[in-house]
Design a protein around this motif. Structure first.
Motif, PDB file in Angstrom:
ATOM      1  N   ALA A   1       0.831  -1.204   0.000  1.00 23.23           N
ATOM      2  CA  ALA A   1       0.000   0.000   0.000  1.00 23.23           C
ATOM      3  C   ALA A   1       0.867   1.256   0.000  1.00 23.23           C
ATOM      4  CB  ALA A   1      -0.933  -0.008   1.205  1.00 23.23           C
ATOM      5  N   ILE A   2       1.965   1.224   0.734  1.00 26.22           N
ATOM      6  CA  ILE A   2       2.871   2.373   0.754  1.00 26.22           C
ATOM      7  C   ILE A   2       3.506   2.569  -0.616  1.00 26.22           C
ATOM      8  CG2 ILE A   2       5.013   3.293   1.728  1.00 26.22           C
ATOM      9  CD1 ILE A   2       4.233   1.893   4.348  1.00 26.22           C
ATOM     10  N   LEU A   3       3.894   1.474  -1.268  1.00 25.52           N
ATOM     11  CA  LEU A   3       4.450   1.589  -2.612  1.00 25.52           C
ATOM     12  C   LEU A   3       3.413   2.135  -3.587  1.00 25.52           C
ATOM     13  CD1 LEU A   3       6.689  -1.584  -2.989  1.00 25.52           C
ATOM     14  CD2 LEU A   3       7.383   0.783  -2.723  1.00 25.52           C
ATOM     15  N   GLY A   4       2.156   1.753  -3.392  1.00 26.34           N
ATOM     16  CA  GLY A   4       1.085   2.307  -4.208  1.00 26.34           C
ATOM     17  C   GLY A   4       0.966   3.813  -4.031  1.00 26.34           C
ATOM     18  N   LEU A   5       1.072   4.278  -2.789  1.00 25.61           N
ATOM     19  CA  LEU A   5       1.045   5.720  -2.535  1.00 25.61           C
ATOM     20  C   LEU A   5       2.249   6.413  -3.157  1.00 25.61           C
ATOM     21  CD1 LEU A   5      -0.142   5.968   1.165  1.00 25.61           C
ATOM     22  CD2 LEU A   5      -1.387   6.632  -0.879  1.00 25.61           C
ATOM     23  N   PHE A   6       3.388   5.741  -3.157  1.00 27.59           N
ATOM     24  CA  PHE A   6       4.580   6.300  -3.794  1.00 27.59           C
ATOM     25  C   PHE A   6       4.337   6.503  -5.282  1.00 27.59           C
ATOM     26  CE2 PHE A   6       8.542   5.613  -6.145  1.00 27.59           C
ATOM     27  CZ  PHE A   6       9.286   6.666  -5.653  1.00 27.59           C
ATOM     28  N   VAL A   7       3.732   5.520  -5.930  1.00 26.81           N
ATOM     29  CA  VAL A   7       3.440   5.621  -7.363  1.00 26.81           C
ATOM     30  C   VAL A   7       2.452   6.758  -7.633  1.00 26.81           C
ATOM     31  CG1 VAL A   7       2.362   4.409  -9.306  1.00 26.81           C
ATOM     32  CG2 VAL A   7       4.001   3.215  -7.854  1.00 26.81           C
ATOM     33  N   VAL A   8       1.403   6.860  -6.815  1.00 27.30           N
ATOM     34  CA  VAL A   8       0.418   7.934  -6.990  1.00 27.30           C
ATOM     35  C   VAL A   8       1.088   9.295  -6.821  1.00 27.30           C
ATOM     36  CG1 VAL A   8      -1.635   8.994  -5.972  1.00 27.30           C
ATOM     37  CG2 VAL A   8      -1.567   6.526  -6.345  1.00 27.30           C
ATOM     38  N   ALA A   9       1.919   9.438  -5.799  1.00 33.97           N
ATOM     39  CA  ALA A   9       2.591  10.711  -5.557  1.00 33.97           C
ATOM     40  C   ALA A   9       3.545  11.053  -6.700  1.00 33.97           C
ATOM     41  CB  ALA A   9       3.345  10.673  -4.231  1.00 33.97           C
ATOM     42  N   ALA A  10       4.255  10.061  -7.210  1.00 41.11           N
ATOM     43  CA  ALA A  10       5.182  10.304  -8.318  1.00 41.11           C
ATOM     44  C   ALA A  10       4.425  10.688  -9.588  1.00 41.11           C
ATOM     45  CB  ALA A  10       6.038   9.062  -8.552  1.00 41.11           C
ATOM     46  N   ARG A  11       3.296  10.044  -9.855  1.00 40.35           N
ATOM     47  CA  ARG A  11       2.507  10.374 -11.045  1.00 40.35           C
ATOM     48  C   ARG A  11       1.886  11.764 -10.946  1.00 40.35           C
ATOM     49  NH1 ARG A  11      -1.081   5.964 -13.595  1.00 40.35           N
ATOM     50  NH2 ARG A  11      -0.913   7.528 -15.205  1.00 40.35           N
TER      51      ARG A  11
ATOM     52  N   GLY B   1       3.354  14.194  -9.472  1.00 39.99           N
ATOM     53  CA  GLY B   1       4.457  15.144  -9.425  1.00 39.99           C
ATOM     54  C   GLY B   1       4.666  15.759  -8.062  1.00 39.99           C
ATOM     55  N   ASN B   2       4.107  15.140  -7.034  1.00 37.06           N
ATOM     56  CA  ASN B   2       4.227  15.632  -5.664  1.00 37.06           C
ATOM     57  C   ASN B   2       5.490  15.017  -5.046  1.00 37.06           C
ATOM     58  OD1 ASN B   2       3.900  16.437  -3.027  1.00 37.06           O
ATOM     59  ND2 ASN B   2       1.706  15.966  -2.964  1.00 37.06           N
ATOM     60  N   VAL B   3       6.595  15.749  -5.178  1.00 33.93           N
ATOM     61  CA  VAL B   3       7.888  15.233  -4.731  1.00 33.93           C
ATOM     62  C   VAL B   3       7.903  15.017  -3.223  1.00 33.93           C
ATOM     63  CG1 VAL B   3      10.362  15.707  -4.655  1.00 33.93           C
ATOM     64  CG2 VAL B   3       9.042  16.324  -6.677  1.00 33.93           C
ATOM     65  N   THR B   4       7.309  15.928  -2.479  1.00 31.08           N
ATOM     66  CA  THR B   4       7.302  15.810  -1.016  1.00 31.08           C
ATOM     67  C   THR B   4       6.586  14.544  -0.576  1.00 31.08           C
ATOM     68  OG1 THR B   4       7.225  18.209  -0.891  1.00 31.08           O
ATOM     69  CG2 THR B   4       6.736  17.013   1.106  1.00 31.08           C
ATOM     70  N   ALA B   5       5.429  14.261  -1.160  1.00 29.45           N
ATOM     71  CA  ALA B   5       4.685  13.057  -0.792  1.00 29.45           C
ATOM     72  C   ALA B   5       5.417  11.797  -1.256  1.00 29.45           C
ATOM     73  CB  ALA B   5       3.281  13.103  -1.381  1.00 29.45           C
ATOM     74  N   ALA B   6       6.083  11.853  -2.405  1.00 29.73           N
ATOM     75  CA  ALA B   6       6.832  10.696  -2.899  1.00 29.73           C
ATOM     76  C   ALA B   6       8.009  10.376  -1.974  1.00 29.73           C
ATOM     77  CB  ALA B   6       7.321  10.940  -4.323  1.00 29.73           C
ATOM     78  N   VAL B   7       8.732  11.406  -1.554  1.00 25.91           N
ATOM     79  CA  VAL B   7       9.851  11.198  -0.617  1.00 25.91           C
ATOM     80  C   VAL B   7       9.327  10.670   0.708  1.00 25.91           C
ATOM     81  CG1 VAL B   7      11.643  12.399   0.709  1.00 25.91           C
ATOM     82  CG2 VAL B   7      11.365  12.855  -1.729  1.00 25.91           C
ATOM     83  N   ASN B   8       8.187  11.199   1.147  1.00 29.50           N
ATOM     84  CA  ASN B   8       7.577  10.744   2.384  1.00 29.50           C
ATOM     85  C   ASN B   8       7.175   9.270   2.294  1.00 29.50           C
ATOM     86  OD1 ASN B   8       6.451  11.157   4.972  1.00 29.50           O
ATOM     87  ND2 ASN B   8       5.981  13.254   4.351  1.00 29.50           N
ATOM     88  N   ALA B   9       6.579   8.874   1.181  1.00 31.10           N
ATOM     89  CA  ALA B   9       6.177   7.483   1.002  1.00 31.10           C
ATOM     90  C   ALA B   9       7.400   6.569   0.946  1.00 31.10           C
ATOM     91  CB  ALA B   9       5.335   7.331  -0.258  1.00 31.10           C
ATOM     92  N   PHE B  10       8.464   7.025   0.295  1.00 38.79           N
ATOM     93  CA  PHE B  10       9.695   6.232   0.244  1.00 38.79           C
ATOM     94  C   PHE B  10      10.281   6.054   1.640  1.00 38.79           C
ATOM     95  CE2 PHE B  10      14.303   5.803  -0.194  1.00 38.79           C
ATOM     96  CZ  PHE B  10      14.349   4.640  -0.950  1.00 38.79           C
ATOM     97  N   GLY B  11      10.265   7.131   2.436  1.00 33.35           N
ATOM     98  CA  GLY B  11      10.750   7.030   3.822  1.00 33.35           C
ATOM     99  C   GLY B  11       9.882   6.103   4.656  1.00 33.35           C
ATOM    100  N   ALA B  12       8.565   6.169   4.453  1.00 34.24           N
ATOM    101  CA  ALA B  12       7.655   5.270   5.187  1.00 34.24           C
ATOM    102  C   ALA B  12       7.926   3.822   4.816  1.00 34.24           C
ATOM    103  CB  ALA B  12       6.206   5.641   4.889  1.00 34.24           C
ATOM    104  N   PHE B  13       8.170   3.563   3.535  1.00 33.93           N
ATOM    105  CA  PHE B  13       8.480   2.202   3.101  1.00 33.93           C
ATOM    106  C   PHE B  13       9.789   1.730   3.723  1.00 33.93           C
ATOM    107  CE2 PHE B  13      10.454  -0.785   0.136  1.00 33.93           C
ATOM    108  CZ  PHE B  13       9.472  -1.762   0.110  1.00 33.93           C
ATOM    109  N   THR B  14      10.763   2.618   3.781  1.00 28.85           N
ATOM    110  CA  THR B  14      12.054   2.269   4.392  1.00 28.85           C
ATOM    111  C   THR B  14      11.883   1.899   5.859  1.00 28.85           C
ATOM    112  OG1 THR B  14      13.170   3.779   2.872  1.00 28.85           O
ATOM    113  CG2 THR B  14      14.392   3.103   4.817  1.00 28.85           C
ATOM    114  N   PHE B  15      11.096   2.688   6.591  1.00 24.47           N
ATOM    115  CA  PHE B  15      10.861   2.368   7.999  1.00 24.47           C
ATOM    116  C   PHE B  15      10.042   1.088   8.158  1.00 24.47           C
ATOM    117  CE2 PHE B  15      11.780   6.907   8.928  1.00 24.47           C
ATOM    118  CZ  PHE B  15      12.799   6.672   9.832  1.00 24.47           C
TER     119      PHE B  15
END
Length: 120
Positions: free
Chosen positions: A45-55, A57-71
């Motif tokens: 689900a977090i990776l899905g949010l990363f894809v949505v944020a990247a599509r 163009g919301n860089v802040t949300a994409a970085v946030n989703a990547f950090g959430a996935f890392t944690f």
């Protein structure tokens, strides 16, 4: 051909490590789902949010989703590293990863638009 499992009983007739029948000895709960299933679901689900944020163009949300996935995957990676380093398993369900993943998922979800519309 099906294999039959024999439960080892101690005093009181309960299996060792059985907490009132809520957790079976085969790593599954009463509904037949492994805690690993939930951890992988949250990570997906977090990776899905990363894809949505990247599509979007919301860089802040994409970085946030990547950090959430890392944690969310960090406890599993640390557990594997511990197993390789010490040659022993931690034998813990991935509850920390699930909690971190849920918190990161909710934060990333709200980063996609709710924070901008809140008056604070």
């Amino acid at each position: 051909m099906s294999a039959t499992r024999v439960a080892t009983t101690g005093s009181g007739g309960k299996r060792h490590g059985d907490a009132g029948g809520q957790h079976r000895g085969d790593g599954l709960n009463d509904r037949g789902r492994s805690p690993h299933f939930f951890a992988l679901s949250v990570q997906g689900a977090i990776l899905g949010l990363f894809v949505v944020a990247a599509r979007r163009g919301n860089v802040t949300a994409a970085v946030n989703a990547f950090g959430a996935f890392t944690f969310a995957v960090a406890p599993a990676i640390l557990g594997i590293g511990f197993r390789l380093l010490v040659n022993r398993s931690l034998a813990q369900p991935p509850l920390l990863g699930i909690w971190l993943g849920i918190a990161g998922f909710l934060h990333s979800l709200v980063m996609l638009g709710r924070y901008e519309s809140t008056w604070w």
